[in-house]
Design an enzyme around this catalytic site. Structure first.
Site, PDB file in Angstrom:
ATOM      1  N   LYS A   1       0.623  -1.285  -0.332  1.00  0.00           N
ATOM      2  CA  LYS A   1      -0.175   0.185   0.459  1.00  0.00           C
ATOM      3  C   LYS A   1       0.719   0.884  -0.011  1.00  0.00           C
ATOM      4  O   LYS A   1       0.618   2.616  -0.628  1.00  0.00           O
ATOM      5  CB  LYS A   1      -0.811   0.088   0.768  1.00  0.00           C
ATOM      6  CG  LYS A   1      -1.612   1.624   1.342  1.00  0.00           C
ATOM      7  CD  LYS A   1      -3.284   1.250   2.196  1.00  0.00           C
ATOM      8  CE  LYS A   1      -2.053   1.643   3.689  1.00  0.00           C
ATOM      9  NZ  LYS A   1      -3.089   1.620   5.070  1.00  0.00           N
TER      10      LYS A   1
ATOM     11  N   ASP B   1      -7.115   1.044   1.105  1.00  0.00           N
ATOM     12  CA  ASP B   1      -6.740   1.247   3.107  1.00  0.00           C
ATOM     13  C   ASP B   1      -7.925   1.002   3.051  1.00  0.00           C
ATOM     14  O   ASP B   1      -9.036   0.719   2.186  1.00  0.00           O
ATOM     15  CB  ASP B   1      -6.135   2.646   3.135  1.00  0.00           C
ATOM     16  CG  ASP B   1      -7.062   3.669   2.749  1.00  0.00           C
ATOM     17  OD1 ASP B   1      -8.098   3.048   2.151  1.00  0.00           O
ATOM     18  OD2 ASP B   1      -6.946   5.136   3.294  1.00  0.00           O
TER      19      ASP B   1
END
Length: 213
Positions: free
Chosen positions: A120, A138
């Site tokens: 991420k 997220d």
């Protein structure tokens, strides 16, 4: 959601905010990388309060290493997990100096080899710093993708891959920003603001919030 609905979804978000930006403060690719590493399990607002003073004295890997672990820890002590994060910041800075001529790598695999950098984080840096059309999943993206029916998945990676297939190429560059902001301010976890949502009619969420009579 149908392909037409997905396209309309992003068209509307684009009409409202043509050039969405992340909410983490930074001054160059290196400080962006540090800010994203620090943002894990923390709010952007909280990170910005700490990094504002930090980046004034250390905006390069060399300056961060010179600052030292103890001082870095003092600057970020208001952020959760600050001890391990300070160690990661120093360690990744040393690696950038030693192996990458102090430059932030522009590919995911190399970025993920840095301490504190997962998929991420790498995707955020690649998107914001280098303009690559990556999707950083997220909690907001994960929720919005599943709730709307746009790209259901049981894991962040599954959602990321599904979004890459579903989102038209013309929207990919800004897609993760639009989805993060939508999840943060409209499609919230506990009580989504469905009555004011610009894409409510395109969404397949069955338990939409309704305005009280």
């Amino acid at each position: 959601m149908t392909n037409a609905a997905v396209d309309a979804f992003f068209q509307r978000l684009s009409d409202r905010d043509p050039e969405p930006v992340g909410e983490l403060d930074y001054v160059n690719p290196y400080t962006l990388l540090v800010a994203v590493v620090l943002s894990a399990q923390a709010t952007d607002v909280g990170v910005n309060k700490a990094t504002g003073p930090l980046f004034k004295v250390a905006d390069t890997p060399e300056k961060m290493v010179a600052l030292g672990l103890e001082k870095v820890r003092d600057y970020i002590k208001t952020i959760g997990l600050f001890n391990s994060k300070a160690k990661n910041v120093i360690a990744l800075s040393e690696i950038l100096i030693r192996e990458h001529e102090s430059r932030v790598p522009e590919d995911r695999e190399t970025l993920e080899q840095l301490p504190g950098v997962g998929r991420k984080t790498a995707n955020v840096v690649l998107n914001i710093a280098f303009g690559q059309p990556t999707i950083a999943v997220d909690t907001h993206l994960f929720r919005v993708s599943n709730r709307t029916g746009m790209a259901p998945g049981k894991t962040p990676l599954a959602v990321e891959k599904a979004l890459e297939k579903r989102i038209p190429e013309k929207w990919l560059l800004h897609a993760h920003h639009w989805l993060i902001l939508h999840g943060r301010y409209i499609c919230k976890a506990r009580k989504p603001a469905c009555p004011v949502c610009p894409v409510s009619d395109l969404c397949n969420f069955k338990d939409k919030t309704v305005e009280p009579a």
